[in-house]
Scaffold this active site. Structure first.
Site, PDB file in Angstrom:
ATOM      1  CB  THR A 117      -0.913   0.015   1.238  1.00  0.00           C
ATOM      2  OG1 THR A 117      -1.663  -1.194   1.276  1.00  0.00           O
ATOM      3  CG2 THR A 117      -1.856   1.208   1.206  1.00  0.00           C
ATOM      4  CB  THR A 118       3.803   2.230   2.069  1.00  0.00           C
ATOM      5  OG1 THR A 118       3.102   1.868   3.257  1.00  0.00           O
ATOM      6  CG2 THR A 118       4.616   3.473   2.337  1.00  0.00           C
ATOM      7  CE1 TYR A 132     -16.918  -0.124  -4.490  1.00  0.00           C
ATOM      8  CE2 TYR A 132     -17.216  -1.928  -6.049  1.00  0.00           C
ATOM      9  CZ  TYR A 132     -17.606  -0.695  -5.547  1.00  0.00           C
ATOM     10  OH  TYR A 132     -18.667  -0.033  -6.106  1.00  0.00           O
ATOM     11  CE1 TYR A 188      -1.969  -5.039   5.590  1.00  0.00           C
ATOM     12  CE2 TYR A 188      -1.676  -4.443   3.279  1.00  0.00           C
ATOM     13  CZ  TYR A 188      -1.773  -4.086   4.602  1.00  0.00           C
ATOM     14  OH  TYR A 188      -1.683  -2.755   4.953  1.00  0.00           O
ATOM     15  NE  ARG A 195      -4.161   1.580   3.509  1.00  0.00           N
ATOM     16  CZ  ARG A 195      -4.047   2.776   2.934  1.00  0.00           C
ATOM     17  NH1 ARG A 195      -4.785   3.058   1.870  1.00  0.00           N
ATOM     18  NH2 ARG A 195      -3.236   3.685   3.422  1.00  0.00           N
ATOM     19  CE  LYS A 227       1.389  -4.611   6.665  1.00  0.00           C
ATOM     20  NZ  LYS A 227       1.625  -3.738   5.484  1.00  0.00           N
ATOM     21  CB  ILE A 236       5.112  -5.322   7.076  1.00  0.00           C
ATOM     22  CG1 ILE A 236       5.633  -6.749   6.878  1.00  0.00           C
ATOM     23  CG2 ILE A 236       5.240  -4.532   5.775  1.00  0.00           C
ATOM     24  CD1 ILE A 236       4.873  -7.557   5.847  1.00  0.00           C
TER      25      ILE A 236
END
Length: 291
Positions: free
Chosen positions: A46-47, A109, A135, A140, A164, A206
């Site tokens: 994401t980052t 989504y 993850y 999100r 994660k 992470i």
């Protein structure tokens, strides 16, 4: 020690002011993070603003990351999405040379059921040439990988080796940590709660702030893993305000500004993300001076 024990860093992707990928900046970021003593790198999580990169850009970044890293630390590639068949195609086309695992975010989504999430990861596990990290980041994705689904996946697929976790729910964490296979890795996905999670049995993090402050943050994590929480706590508390600022106006806007202040790369983001405001920038600058 397992190669994924300790501090992994979800690397930011530097861009030129015109929005093109800044590969010189990428090299500077990688060398800065590795120089700070972290245990491994995560490319295009994401980052890394993976959602606004096209396929060719991703391939170039993954390739250059392998070249720049040059075997100094293990590498994890972020490959996920909400279209299972597209994820499988991306995995099929991925050049795994130089990478040690795949980090795959839960489908967003669509809001799949738990059975849908299980089947999604089953398909990934059966098609991935590399070990897989789950993850779980409901803030999100709009849905949660339940603790029971995580445990089911952990027990059913030997190449699903880690999760994660970024739910912020300690009841959820407790259930996984108590009942997971011994070799299954629980990794913090939230910098601020990593210390207590390691006390509970997590093997590391992470990290986002590890982009900017890899040395102090990875030192704190190693102290936790050694059981020396008395020495780790002062470092943990010293980072609280800085960590909050990193997320005050969204990730990776905060950490990219910090990287700019440190002279490592620019802070350009791709829309719909925008840079941080003046007040937050001032506070980040002040915190960097203190730290």
């Amino acid at each position: 020690m397992n190669k994924f024990h300790g501090t992994g860093v979800a690397m930011a992707t530097p861009f030129h002011p015109d929005g093109a990928v800044d590969f010189g900046g990428l090299e500077a970021v990688i060398n800065h993070i590795i120089g700070g003593g972290v245990e491994y790198l995560v490319s295009l999580g994401t980052t890394g603003e993976s959602s606004t990169l096209n396929k060719d850009e991703k391939k170039q970044i993954w390739k250059r990351t392998v070249e720049i890293t040059n075997g100094r630390v293990p590498l994890v590639a972020g490959i996920g999405g909400n279209n299972t068949y597209e994820v499988l195609k991306s995995i099929e086309e991925f050049d795994a040379e130089g990478y040690d695992a795949i980090l795959s975010v839960s489908p967003y989504y669509n809001k799949p059921t738990q059975e849908g999430i299980y089947q999604h990861y089953k398909a990934i596990a059966e098609n991935s040439p590399l070990p897989v990290f789950l993850y779980n980041v409901p803030g999100r994705t709009g849905s949660t990988i339940s603790a029971d689904t995580t445990l089911r996946l952990a027990h059913d697929f030997k190449n699903i080796i880690a999760t994660k976790e970024a739910t912020g729910n300690f009841d959820h964490f407790n259930h996984i940590l108590k009942n997971k296979p011994e070799e299954f890795l629980f990794i913090s996905g939230d910098d601020p709660v990593t210390l207590p999670l390691i006390a509970m049995g997590a093997v590391g993090v992470i990290s986002v702030i590890g982009n900017a402050l890899p040395r102090v943050f990875s030192a704190m994590i190693r102290l936790c893993l050694q059981g020396d929480f008395a020495k780790a706590r002062p470092l943990h508390y010293s980072l609280i305000e800085f960590t909050a600022l990193m997320f005050a106006e969204g990730n990776p806007a905060g950490v990219k500004y910090a990287l700019k202040e440190l002279g490592i790369c620019g802070d350009t983001l791709r829309l719909p993300l925008v840079g941080i405001g003046e007040q937050t920038a001032k506070k980040i600058s002040e915190q960097l001076q203190v730290l």
